[in-house]
Design a protein around this motif. Structure first.
Motif, PDB file in Angstrom:
ATOM      1  N   ASP A 104      35.373  39.229  31.868  1.00 57.88           N
ATOM      2  CA  ASP A 104      35.742  38.492  33.074  1.00 57.88           C
ATOM      3  C   ASP A 104      36.370  39.417  34.108  1.00 57.88           C
ATOM      4  OD1 ASP A 104      35.449  36.009  34.133  1.00 57.88           O
ATOM      5  OD2 ASP A 104      37.385  35.245  33.481  1.00 57.88           O
ATOM      6  N   GLU A 105      37.254  40.292  33.642  1.00 57.55           N
ATOM      7  CA  GLU A 105      37.995  41.166  34.547  1.00 57.55           C
ATOM      8  C   GLU A 105      37.072  42.149  35.257  1.00 57.55           C
ATOM      9  OE1 GLU A 105      41.657  42.687  36.300  1.00 57.55           O
ATOM     10  OE2 GLU A 105      40.905  40.777  35.529  1.00 57.55           O
ATOM     11  N   GLU A 106      36.140  42.767  34.517  1.00 58.17           N
ATOM     12  CA  GLU A 106      35.239  43.727  35.158  1.00 58.17           C
ATOM     13  C   GLU A 106      34.290  43.024  36.123  1.00 58.17           C
ATOM     14  OE1 GLU A 106      32.443  46.655  33.014  1.00 58.17           O
ATOM     15  OE2 GLU A 106      34.228  47.823  33.508  1.00 58.17           O
ATOM     16  N   LEU A 107      33.873  41.809  35.775  1.00 53.79           N
ATOM     17  CA  LEU A 107      33.047  41.032  36.711  1.00 53.79           C
ATOM     18  C   LEU A 107      33.819  40.775  38.000  1.00 53.79           C
ATOM     19  CD1 LEU A 107      30.370  39.405  37.191  1.00 53.79           C
ATOM     20  CD2 LEU A 107      31.632  37.394  36.392  1.00 53.79           C
ATOM     21  N   HIS A 108      35.095  40.438  37.871  1.00 52.70           N
ATOM     22  CA  HIS A 108      35.926  40.204  39.060  1.00 52.70           C
ATOM     23  C   HIS A 108      35.978  41.442  39.955  1.00 52.70           C
ATOM     24  CE1 HIS A 108      38.277  36.800  36.842  1.00 52.70           C
ATOM     25  NE2 HIS A 108      37.149  36.371  37.398  1.00 52.70           N
ATOM     26  N   GLY A 109      35.910  42.619  39.350  1.00 51.34           N
ATOM     27  CA  GLY A 109      35.910  43.843  40.146  1.00 51.34           C
ATOM     28  C   GLY A 109      34.570  44.154  40.761  1.00 51.34           C
ATOM     29  N   THR A 143      38.742  27.496  56.324  1.00 52.52           N
ATOM     30  CA  THR A 143      39.627  27.744  55.196  1.00 52.52           C
ATOM     31  C   THR A 143      38.802  28.105  53.966  1.00 52.52           C
ATOM     32  OG1 THR A 143      39.673  25.384  54.630  1.00 52.52           O
ATOM     33  CG2 THR A 143      41.455  26.219  56.032  1.00 52.52           C
ATOM     34  N   ILE A 144      39.419  28.877  53.068  1.00 56.85           N
ATOM     35  CA  ILE A 144      38.763  29.329  51.840  1.00 56.85           C
ATOM     36  C   ILE A 144      39.773  29.225  50.701  1.00 56.85           C
ATOM     37  CG2 ILE A 144      37.394  31.167  50.773  1.00 56.85           C
ATOM     38  CD1 ILE A 144      38.080  32.165  54.070  1.00 56.85           C
ATOM     39  N   ALA A 145      39.327  28.739  49.541  1.00 54.77           N
ATOM     40  CA  ALA A 145      40.204  28.636  48.376  1.00 54.77           C
ATOM     41  C   ALA A 145      40.381  30.006  47.719  1.00 54.77           C
ATOM     42  CB  ALA A 145      39.625  27.638  47.377  1.00 54.77           C
ATOM     43  N   GLU A 146      41.496  30.190  47.045  1.00 52.65           N
ATOM     44  CA  GLU A 146      41.785  31.467  46.393  1.00 52.65           C
ATOM     45  C   GLU A 146      40.787  31.759  45.269  1.00 52.65           C
ATOM     46  OE1 GLU A 146      45.369  31.766  44.095  1.00 52.65           O
ATOM     47  OE2 GLU A 146      45.326  29.658  43.536  1.00 52.65           O
ATOM     48  N   ASP A 147      40.651  33.046  44.949  1.00 53.19           N
ATOM     49  CA  ASP A 147      39.775  33.456  43.848  1.00 53.19           C
ATOM     50  C   ASP A 147      40.413  34.634  43.118  1.00 53.19           C
ATOM     51  OD1 ASP A 147      38.980  35.973  45.149  1.00 53.19           O
ATOM     52  OD2 ASP A 147      37.849  34.717  46.532  1.00 53.19           O
ATOM     53  N   GLU A 148      39.657  35.188  42.155  1.00 53.15           N
ATOM     54  CA  GLU A 148      40.153  36.300  41.344  1.00 53.15           C
ATOM     55  C   GLU A 148      39.380  37.591  41.601  1.00 53.15           C
ATOM     56  OE1 GLU A 148      42.759  36.227  39.167  1.00 53.15           O
ATOM     57  OE2 GLU A 148      43.174  34.160  39.778  1.00 53.15           O
ATOM     58  N   LEU A 149      38.586  37.625  42.656  1.00 55.64           N
ATOM     59  CA  LEU A 149      37.717  38.768  42.925  1.00 55.64           C
ATOM     60  C   LEU A 149      38.496  39.870  43.644  1.00 55.64           C
ATOM     61  CD1 LEU A 149      34.643  36.675  44.104  1.00 55.64           C
ATOM     62  CD2 LEU A 149      35.221  37.412  41.772  1.00 55.64           C
ATOM     63  N   TRP A 150      38.472  41.052  43.081  1.00 51.93           N
ATOM     64  CA  TRP A 150      39.372  42.122  43.510  1.00 51.93           C
ATOM     65  C   TRP A 150      39.331  42.418  45.002  1.00 51.93           C
ATOM     66  CZ3 TRP A 150      38.482  46.523  39.327  1.00 51.93           C
ATOM     67  CH2 TRP A 150      38.868  46.029  38.075  1.00 51.93           C
ATOM     68  N   LEU A 151      38.132  42.537  45.554  1.00 51.58           N
ATOM     69  CA  LEU A 151      38.020  42.893  46.971  1.00 51.58           C
ATOM     70  C   LEU A 151      37.710  41.697  47.861  1.00 51.58           C
ATOM     71  CD1 LEU A 151      36.493  46.425  47.443  1.00 51.58           C
ATOM     72  CD2 LEU A 151      38.818  45.714  46.999  1.00 51.58           C
ATOM     73  N   PRO A 190      43.133  50.350  43.812  1.00 51.14           N
ATOM     74  CA  PRO A 190      43.043  51.479  42.871  1.00 51.14           C
ATOM     75  C   PRO A 190      42.114  51.184  41.691  1.00 51.14           C
ATOM     76  CG  PRO A 190      45.324  51.109  43.517  1.00 51.14           C
ATOM     77  CD  PRO A 190      44.536  49.944  44.036  1.00 51.14           C
ATOM     78  N   ALA A 191      42.162  49.964  41.186  1.00 49.51           N
ATOM     79  CA  ALA A 191      41.279  49.590  40.078  1.00 49.51           C
ATOM     80  C   ALA A 191      39.822  49.587  40.523  1.00 49.51           C
ATOM     81  CB  ALA A 191      41.671  48.209  39.538  1.00 49.51           C
ATOM     82  N   PHE A 192      39.569  49.157  41.765  1.00 48.56           N
ATOM     83  CA  PHE A 192      38.192  49.152  42.283  1.00 48.56           C
ATOM     84  C   PHE A 192      37.672  50.582  42.445  1.00 48.56           C
ATOM     85  CE2 PHE A 192      35.097  48.991  45.834  1.00 48.56           C
ATOM     86  CZ  PHE A 192      34.141  48.177  45.220  1.00 48.56           C
ATOM     87  N   GLN A 218      38.513  53.100  40.660  1.00 46.14           N
ATOM     88  CA  GLN A 218      38.212  53.566  39.298  1.00 46.14           C
ATOM     89  C   GLN A 218      36.893  52.974  38.795  1.00 46.14           C
ATOM     90  OE1 GLN A 218      41.645  52.607  36.911  1.00 46.14           O
ATOM     91  NE2 GLN A 218      42.994  53.948  38.093  1.00 46.14           N
ATOM     92  N   LEU A 219      36.640  51.708  39.147  1.00 46.51           N
ATOM     93  CA  LEU A 219      35.395  51.059  38.734  1.00 46.51           C
ATOM     94  C   LEU A 219      34.189  51.760  39.350  1.00 46.51           C
ATOM     95  CD1 LEU A 219      34.422  48.536  37.075  1.00 46.51           C
ATOM     96  CD2 LEU A 219      34.336  47.316  39.255  1.00 46.51           C
ATOM     97  N   LEU A 220      34.276  52.110  40.627  1.00 47.53           N
ATOM     98  CA  LEU A 220      33.182  52.827  41.282  1.00 47.53           C
ATOM     99  C   LEU A 220      32.975  54.193  40.633  1.00 47.53           C
ATOM    100  CD1 LEU A 220      33.441  52.159  45.142  1.00 47.53           C
ATOM    101  CD2 LEU A 220      32.282  50.845  43.378  1.00 47.53           C
ATOM    102  N   MET A 221      34.066  54.867  40.319  1.00 45.09           N
ATOM    103  CA  MET A 221      33.946  56.186  39.683  1.00 45.09           C
ATOM    104  C   MET A 221      33.339  56.083  38.285  1.00 45.09           C
ATOM    105  SD  MET A 221      34.820  58.337  41.933  1.00 45.09           S
ATOM    106  CE  MET A 221      34.840  59.802  40.892  1.00 45.09           C
ATOM    107  N   LYS A 222      33.645  54.995  37.590  1.00 48.85           N
ATOM    108  CA  LYS A 222      33.108  54.796  36.239  1.00 48.85           C
ATOM    109  C   LYS A 222      31.586  54.683  36.262  1.00 48.85           C
ATOM    110  CE  LYS A 222      33.195  51.486  32.379  1.00 48.85           C
ATOM    111  NZ  LYS A 222      33.838  50.251  31.838  1.00 48.85           N
ATOM    112  N   TYR A 223      31.053  53.918  37.224  1.00 43.52           N
ATOM    113  CA  TYR A 223      29.617  53.656  37.248  1.00 43.52           C
ATOM    114  C   TYR A 223      28.835  54.558  38.202  1.00 43.52           C
ATOM    115  CZ  TYR A 223      30.461  49.658  34.272  1.00 43.52           C
ATOM    116  OH  TYR A 223      30.818  48.867  33.209  1.00 43.52           O
ATOM    117  N   ASP A 224      29.548  55.255  39.087  1.00 43.07           N
ATOM    118  CA  ASP A 224      28.861  56.132  40.042  1.00 43.07           C
ATOM    119  C   ASP A 224      29.738  57.350  40.318  1.00 43.07           C
ATOM    120  OD1 ASP A 224      27.052  57.137  41.893  1.00 43.07           O
ATOM    121  OD2 ASP A 224      27.797  55.894  43.533  1.00 43.07           O
ATOM    122  N   ALA A 225      29.927  58.151  39.284  1.00 41.44           N
ATOM    123  CA  ALA A 225      30.867  59.275  39.356  1.00 41.44           C
ATOM    124  C   ALA A 225      30.503  60.279  40.439  1.00 41.44           C
ATOM    125  CB  ALA A 225      30.938  59.961  37.992  1.00 41.44           C
ATOM    126  N   ASN A 226      29.206  60.438  40.697  1.00 36.84           N
ATOM    127  CA  ASN A 226      28.770  61.441  41.669  1.00 36.84           C
ATOM    128  C   ASN A 226      28.525  60.867  43.071  1.00 36.84           C
ATOM    129  OD1 ASN A 226      28.811  63.589  39.766  1.00 36.84           O
ATOM    130  ND2 ASN A 226      26.866  62.839  38.925  1.00 36.84           N
TER     131      ASN A 226
END
Length: 423
Positions: free
Chosen positions: A151-156, A325-333, A394-396, A398-406
């Motif tokens: 769930d957490e990685e999907l949110h990112g 108006t928009i309801a709150e969510d858990e999506l990082w960005l 910061p977590a986002f 890191q997520l980009l670096m994990k899947y697209d280091a270059n």
């Protein structure tokens, strides 16, 4: 070959190397063979977010509905489908999406990647409907992000700004189809919002206010309501001081309403009422520019009052301003991460030199409210400021670096606003 432009015509893409894969396997081959690329949706972004100086990949040929699971209430789609196409298929199966943006012609994957939204106190942005997402990552392999897996990685990953790879498939939550109606009122005083903002916006499933900032009032109130089976109701002639419209209206004063969805309380299918503009109206080019700022809903009246203070600078360059108006969510960005939000959207005349001077004034007025600019629209907010507004930045990174280091999927926009680097 002439360089292509976005829908509005205000942005020219930097390369003529365009690719249009027709299968996921073709996407994998492209990603494996290309050093740098960016993915383009329906070209409705107004800035450089989707641009590449080397290779552009369009997903417009990956536009199928793959499967519908009525039991789980989900639909799996290819990433290039637009909301109009998807909505029509869902309606045929007695299903609906929780919300739509103003235009139904935007691509599903593009809208999701940038946290695009409709309106409604209880309606999250369009990206919140994502249950799973298939992405071709930098080495050409397919990675699945899902609620079941993490769930957490999907949110990112969902509001990913195109930085994780090429999204090829999306699994979205759907709901039973329903009828809706649209009622429009004219001339709502801004002062009415000081004490009644919450009640005004809770009066319908989706509510929008429109103003040209010529004075301290909203030209129009659009109320989109679900219609219970065989039931009729009326908001009456007066709505918090606004008066019921007697004919269909376009949000922009003086423009004919023929391209707008039906109003005057006439019931219709959800997909013919949820957007402001009709499915069968395809805008070939929008002679306009757009900006939008999103902040915590508790600041709504104060923020609108702050904008009103500089309306004489805004109005000469504006086509229309919309408040939603928009309801709150858990999506990082997502600008609505862990906060119910209000969005102030500006549709400008196509005169960037003038608009560019007005945006810093608006951003200064909204500074006390920690307003976040829409990722795909025009703004002058600094990268450092934007990064400070996102708790999970910061977590986002890191997520980009994990899947697209270059940095295969990174461009000047991501380097600038996400990594605070300049090329």
């Amino acid at each position: 070959m002439e360089k292509k432009r976005n829908w509005a015509g205000n942005y020219q893409y930097s390369t003529t190397n365009w690719h249009e894969p027709e299968s996921v396997e073709e996407v994998q081959q492209l990603v494996s063979s290309l050093k740098k690329l960016r993915v383009i949706g329906s070209r409705h972004s107004f800035n450089s977010i989707a641009d590449s100086e080397e290779n552009m990949v369009s997903l417009q040929k990956l536009n199928r509905v793959i499967s519908i699971d009525r039991e789980k209430q989900t639909v799996i789609v290819e990433a290039g489908i637009n909301y109009g196409e998807l909505g029509s298929v869902l309606q045929q199966h007695g299903l609906a999406l929780h919300n739509l943006a103003s235009l139904p012609h935007i691509s599903v994957a593009g809208a999701i990647a940038t946290a695009t939204h409709g309106s409604g106190n209880r309606n999250q942005n369009l990206a919140a409907a994502v249950r799973a997402m298939e992405v071709v990552t930098a080495d050409g392999s397919i990675v699945t992000f899902s609620k079941e897996k993490s769930d957490e990685e999907l949110h990112g990953a969902v509001v990913g700004l195109g930085g994780l790879g090429v999204v090829t498939k999306l699994t979205l939550d759907v709901h039973p189809s329903h009828q809706m109606r649209q009622d429009v009122y004219e001339n709502l005083p801004l002062a009415q919002l000081e004490h009644d903002f919450d009640s005004i916006f809770s009066n319908a499933y989706s509510v929008s206010l429109f103003t040209d900032w010529q004075d301290e009032r909203f030209n129009q109130v659009w109320l989109k309501s679900k219609v219970p089976d065989d039931q009729t109701f009326s908001f009456g002639e007066d709505f918090y001081g606004a008066k019921a419209a007697k004919e269909n209206l376009h949000p922009v004063p003086g423009v004919g309403a023929e391209n707008c969805t039906a109003q005057l309380g006439v019931p219709g299918d959800w997909l013919d009422r949820m957007p402001h503009f009709r499915m069968d109206f395809t805008p070939s080019k929008g002679q306009e520019l757009q900006s939008e700022y999103i902040m915590a809903r508790e600041h709504a009246y104060a923020a609108l009052s702050a904008v009103s203070e500089i309306r004489e600078q805004i109005a000469p360059h504006l086509l229309i301003c919309e408040v939603r108006t928009i309801a709150e969510d858990e999506l990082w960005l997502s600008p609505s991460y862990k906060q119910d939000s209000v969005a102030i959207h500006f549709t400008w005349q196509d005169k960037w030199a003038d608009v560019q001077k007005v945006l810093p004034l608006i951003e200064a007025q909204l500074e006390p409210f920690q307003a976040k600019p829409h990722w795909g629209k025009l703004f002058t907010t600094s990268p450092a400021k934007i990064q400070s507004l996102y708790e999970k930045m910061p977590a986002f990174q890191q997520l980009l670096m994990k899947y697209d280091a270059n940095g295969k999927f990174r461009n000047a926009y991501l380097n600038h606003y996400i990594f605070n680097e300049t090329e």
